[in-house]
Write a protein that holds these residues in place. Structure first.
Motif, PDB file in Angstrom:
ATOM      1  N   LEU A  90      10.491  17.046 -18.267  1.00  0.00           N
ATOM      2  CA  LEU A  90      10.944  15.714 -17.851  1.00  0.00           C
ATOM      3  C   LEU A  90      12.408  15.747 -17.430  1.00  0.00           C
ATOM      4  N   LEU A  91      13.208  16.483 -18.198  1.00  0.00           N
ATOM      5  CA  LEU A  91      14.634  16.573 -17.896  1.00  0.00           C
ATOM      6  C   LEU A  91      14.838  17.247 -16.532  1.00  0.00           C
ATOM      7  N   GLY A  92      14.096  18.337 -16.303  1.00  0.00           N
ATOM      8  CA  GLY A  92      14.200  19.033 -15.014  1.00  0.00           C
ATOM      9  C   GLY A  92      13.802  18.120 -13.866  1.00  0.00           C
ATOM     10  N   PHE A  93      12.686  17.387 -14.054  1.00  0.00           N
ATOM     11  CA  PHE A  93      12.223  16.442 -13.040  1.00  0.00           C
ATOM     12  C   PHE A  93      13.316  15.428 -12.729  1.00  0.00           C
ATOM     13  N   ASN A  94      13.932  14.905 -13.810  1.00  0.00           N
ATOM     14  CA  ASN A  94      15.014  13.931 -13.627  1.00  0.00           C
ATOM     15  C   ASN A  94      16.173  14.519 -12.835  1.00  0.00           C
ATOM     16  N   LEU A  95      16.587  15.726 -13.209  1.00  0.00           N
ATOM     17  CA  LEU A  95      17.733  16.342 -12.526  1.00  0.00           C
ATOM     18  C   LEU A  95      17.443  16.490 -11.037  1.00  0.00           C
ATOM     19  N   ILE A  96      16.228  16.994 -10.707  1.00  0.00           N
ATOM     20  CA  ILE A  96      15.890  17.205  -9.295  1.00  0.00           C
ATOM     21  C   ILE A  96      15.903  15.879  -8.540  1.00  0.00           C
ATOM     22  N   TYR A  97      15.177  14.870  -9.060  1.00  0.00           N
ATOM     23  CA  TYR A  97      14.980  13.668  -8.255  1.00  0.00           C
ATOM     24  C   TYR A  97      16.189  12.740  -8.267  1.00  0.00           C
ATOM     25  N   TRP A  98      16.978  12.742  -9.376  1.00  0.00           N
ATOM     26  CA  TRP A  98      18.210  11.953  -9.325  1.00  0.00           C
ATOM     27  C   TRP A  98      19.168  12.608  -8.335  1.00  0.00           C
ATOM     28  N   GLY A  99      19.182  13.950  -8.307  1.00  0.00           N
ATOM     29  CA  GLY A  99      20.060  14.646  -7.358  1.00  0.00           C
ATOM     30  C   GLY A  99      19.651  14.393  -5.919  1.00  0.00           C
ATOM     31  N   VAL A 100      18.351  14.581  -5.639  1.00  0.00           N
ATOM     32  CA  VAL A 100      17.865  14.387  -4.269  1.00  0.00           C
ATOM     33  C   VAL A 100      18.061  12.939  -3.826  1.00  0.00           C
ATOM     34  N   GLY A 101      17.769  12.003  -4.731  1.00  0.00           N
ATOM     35  CA  GLY A 101      17.935  10.591  -4.393  1.00  0.00           C
ATOM     36  C   GLY A 101      19.386  10.247  -4.102  1.00  0.00           C
ATOM     37  N   PHE A 102      20.284  10.786  -4.925  1.00  0.00           N
ATOM     38  CA  PHE A 102      21.711  10.531  -4.757  1.00  0.00           C
ATOM     39  C   PHE A 102      22.196  11.017  -3.391  1.00  0.00           C
ATOM     40  N   VAL A 142       0.842  -1.191   0.000  1.00  0.00           N
ATOM     41  CA  VAL A 142       0.000   0.000   0.000  1.00  0.00           C
ATOM     42  C   VAL A 142       0.880   1.245   0.000  1.00  0.00           C
ATOM     43  N   LEU A 143       1.977   1.141   0.730  1.00  0.00           N
ATOM     44  CA  LEU A 143       2.783   2.318   1.002  1.00  0.00           C
ATOM     45  C   LEU A 143       3.464   2.866  -0.252  1.00  0.00           C
ATOM     46  N   LEU A 144       4.031   1.976  -1.058  1.00  0.00           N
ATOM     47  CA  LEU A 144       4.805   2.454  -2.210  1.00  0.00           C
ATOM     48  C   LEU A 144       3.968   3.282  -3.174  1.00  0.00           C
ATOM     49  N   PRO A 145       2.810   2.767  -3.649  1.00  0.00           N
ATOM     50  CA  PRO A 145       2.013   3.631  -4.533  1.00  0.00           C
ATOM     51  C   PRO A 145       1.537   4.906  -3.847  1.00  0.00           C
ATOM     52  N   LEU A 146       1.223   4.798  -2.564  1.00  0.00           N
ATOM     53  CA  LEU A 146       0.727   5.980  -1.847  1.00  0.00           C
ATOM     54  C   LEU A 146       1.777   7.086  -1.813  1.00  0.00           C
ATOM     55  N   LEU A 147       3.041   6.693  -1.645  1.00  0.00           N
ATOM     56  CA  LEU A 147       4.105   7.695  -1.620  1.00  0.00           C
ATOM     57  C   LEU A 147       4.473   8.134  -3.031  1.00  0.00           C
ATOM     58  N   LEU A 148       4.506   7.163  -3.959  1.00  0.00           N
ATOM     59  CA  LEU A 148       5.082   7.436  -5.277  1.00  0.00           C
ATOM     60  C   LEU A 148       4.116   8.169  -6.209  1.00  0.00           C
ATOM     61  N   PHE A 149       2.841   7.757  -6.235  1.00  0.00           N
ATOM     62  CA  PHE A 149       1.933   8.291  -7.247  1.00  0.00           C
ATOM     63  C   PHE A 149       1.806   9.809  -7.212  1.00  0.00           C
ATOM     64  N   PRO A 150       1.554  10.421  -6.030  1.00  0.00           N
ATOM     65  CA  PRO A 150       1.450  11.893  -6.071  1.00  0.00           C
ATOM     66  C   PRO A 150       2.733  12.557  -6.533  1.00  0.00           C
ATOM     67  N   LEU A 151       3.860  11.945  -6.179  1.00  0.00           N
ATOM     68  CA  LEU A 151       5.143  12.573  -6.492  1.00  0.00           C
ATOM     69  C   LEU A 151       5.433  12.576  -7.986  1.00  0.00           C
ATOM     70  N   VAL A 152       5.061  11.499  -8.687  1.00  0.00           N
ATOM     71  CA  VAL A 152       5.463  11.401 -10.094  1.00  0.00           C
ATOM     72  C   VAL A 152       4.432  11.998 -11.045  1.00  0.00           C
ATOM     73  N   ILE A 153       3.398  12.654 -10.501  1.00  0.00           N
ATOM     74  CA  ILE A 153       2.384  13.235 -11.390  1.00  0.00           C
ATOM     75  C   ILE A 153       2.988  14.164 -12.456  1.00  0.00           C
ATOM     76  N   PRO A 154       3.930  15.073 -12.093  1.00  0.00           N
ATOM     77  CA  PRO A 154       4.508  15.909 -13.156  1.00  0.00           C
ATOM     78  C   PRO A 154       5.198  15.076 -14.241  1.00  0.00           C
ATOM     79  N   ALA A 155       5.911  14.025 -13.836  1.00  0.00           N
ATOM     80  CA  ALA A 155       6.612  13.188 -14.817  1.00  0.00           C
ATOM     81  C   ALA A 155       5.603  12.436 -15.682  1.00  0.00           C
ATOM     82  N   LEU A 156       4.572  11.900 -15.026  1.00  0.00           N
ATOM     83  CA  LEU A 156       3.550  11.149 -15.761  1.00  0.00           C
ATOM     84  C   LEU A 156       2.867  12.050 -16.785  1.00  0.00           C
ATOM     85  N   LEU A 157       2.532  13.264 -16.328  1.00  0.00           N
ATOM     86  CA  LEU A 157       1.841  14.226 -17.189  1.00  0.00           C
ATOM     87  C   LEU A 157       2.697  14.565 -18.405  1.00  0.00           C
ATOM     88  N   SER A 158       3.976  14.889 -18.170  1.00  0.00           N
ATOM     89  CA  SER A 158       4.777  15.320 -19.316  1.00  0.00           C
ATOM     90  C   SER A 158       5.122  14.150 -20.222  1.00  0.00           C
TER      91      SER A 158
END
Lengths: 234, 237
Positions: free
Chosen positions: A213-225, A173-189
């Motif tokens: 999409l590129l901006g989204f990638n830069l932010i989240y790959w950076g934050v994740g790293f 339950v937890l993974l989609p609950l956390l992930l879905f709202p976050l990736v809406i910009p990526a999904l949309l673009s």
């Protein structure tokens, strides 16, 4: 693989590649995950056409959205699985003791997940051509760009959240609950970009969606790293 | 609990909110275009400001926790996320009540509303994560990571009305509204700020007490204190 003295310890990139190779090898030996993902996503694409009725015009118009929804649903299964193999027999601790940099673990897992999603997307496009009757209007290169950027965008935040939820209660339950709202910009673009590729781009909008999409990638790959080492520390 | 926090602050809150809303409902003139309906601004706008502030506090607490572990910052993060979600949800409800007579719909897929909805869902996910992790230290670290990742949405929500000009008007602030509306808006906002502080202080104290009980209580030892025993058994269940 590394010598006891610190000087000969492999660098970040080398460690990442070794770990990625390990993950891909596990995947190749069983091929369980990709097979399951492909059939799951195909079933999803098929279900969209049943849920909406046999209106090919409607299906064709929304094909980009359905493709990315199918990939997103499949990614939840894939991301959860990518850490399940590490929690069995405390493999993650073994990797950490190897000693592998936690950031290399993030990069290899996220890249591995992105590759798997990309492979899935490549398989799904012909299925979509057959089921929904879409045509690739602006070229295969544009489509490939969107698929690559979209897969990368889903996998970076997905990897961080999968590492968290794999150890929590109610992980499914937890993974989609956390992930879905976050990736809406990526999904949309990604969906908009794919729709433009499939239906023509008279207003030259594709570039701005790719930029998002590129901006989204830069932010989240950076934050994740930066943050991932804190997630798997003991 | 010290006396001012227990009695003084709620009294100040009631006085400020009472005064602000009386000014807004009875003293300020109705809006030229929207009429009486516009008076909901004195509730809606301060609620959204305070939701934003609480979520920003949540972000700061999460970063602070990762830099220097402390149950206090973790408790602050929990308190601010919960109170922020409450204020944000109330803000969204009042907004849709305002939207129905002015836009004709309760909800529109406008960038401001959409990004706000995403924000609220992501904080719901954050609070669910907190409930699903039993180890207090892991819970604190993981939820701090999730809070930081989620906080990337905050500037998007705030600037959405400026980036994409659409249905939702640009933020109301003392500079953009009529001078006669400034006073009620300011007083209501300070009242809402006081309410935010009251809620935050109580929630923070509860969270800190919970954390201390979780960390300090020896699992197996029976205890004579009925309060502790209750908290222990609820934790086991």
């Amino acid at each position: 693989m590394s010598a006891p003295n610190a000087k000969r310890r492999p660098g970040l990139l080398a460690t990442t590649l070794v770990l990625l190779r390990k993950d891909l090898l596990i995947e190749w030996r069983t091929r369980a995950r990709l097979n399951a993902l492909v059939f799951f996503a195909m079933a999803t694409l098929l279900l969209f056409s049943f849920a909406l009725g046999p209106d090919t015009k409607l299906l064709e118009r929304n094909a980009g959205g359905y493709l990315w929804l199918a990939i997103l649903f499949a990614s939840v299964l894939s991301l959860g699985e990518s850490f399940r193999v590490e929690t069995e027999n405390a493999c993650l601790d073994g990797v950490r003791l190897a000693p592998a940099d936690a950031r290399a673990i993030f990069l290899s897992k996220a890249l591995g997940n992105a590759l798997l999603l990309l492979a899935l997307a490549v398989v799904l496009v012909p299925v979509m051509v057959a089921l929904y009757g879409v045509r690739i209007v602006t070229g295969v290169g544009d489509l490939a760009g969107i698929l690559v950027l979209g897969s990368l965008a889903l996998s970076a935040p997905g990897t961080v959240y999968a590492a968290i939820s794999s150890n929590a209660r109610a992980r499914d339950v937890l993974l989609p609950l956390l992930l879905f709202p976050l990736v809406i910009p990526a999904l949309l673009s990604a969906a908009k970009g794919t729709t433009l590729v499939l239906q023509g781009d008279p207003m030259q909008q594709l570039g701005s969606w790719q930029g998002l999409l590129l901006g989204f990638n830069l932010i989240y790959w950076g934050v994740g790293f930066v943050l991932f080492p804190r997630v798997i520390e003991d | 609990m010290n006396k001012f926090v227990k009695f003084g602050l709620p009294a100040v809150t009631l006085a400020l909110l009472g005064a602000g809303w009386w000014l807004g409902l009875a003293w300020a003139p109705p809006d030229r275009e929207m009429g009486e309906v516009q008076r909901i601004m004195y509730v809606h706008v301060p609620l959204q400001w305070m939701a934003m502030m609480a979520m920003f506090i949540n972000f700061v607490a999460a970063v602070t926790y990762l830099l220097r572990q402390s149950w206090k910052t973790d408790a602050m993060a929990e308190a601010s996320a919960e109170v922020g979600l409450l204020f944000g949800t109330l803000g969204m409800i009042t907004g849709s009540i305002w939207g129905r007579p002015t836009w004709g719909v309760y909800w529109s897929w406008d960038p401001r509303l959409t990004s706000e909805a995403i924000l609220l869902v992501s904080y719901t996910g954050y609070l669910v994560l907190r409930r699903f992790v039993e180890d207090p230290e892991k819970r604190a670290v993981w939820s701090a990571v999730v809070a930081i990742i989620g906080a990337i949405n905050l500037p998007i929500v705030w600037f959405s009305v400026r980036w994409w000009r659409s249905l939702h008007q640009v933020q109301s602030s003392p500079k953009t509204v009529d001078p006669q509306m400034v006073l009620p808006l300011r007083v209501s906002a300070f009242g809402m700020l006081a309410l935010l502080i009251v809620f935050m202080v109580h929630r923070y104290r509860t969270a800190l007490a919970e954390r201390k009980a979780e960390v300090a209580l020896p699992e197996a030892l029976p205890t004579d204190d009925p309060a502790l025993r209750a908290s222990h058994s609820s934790k086991v269940a």
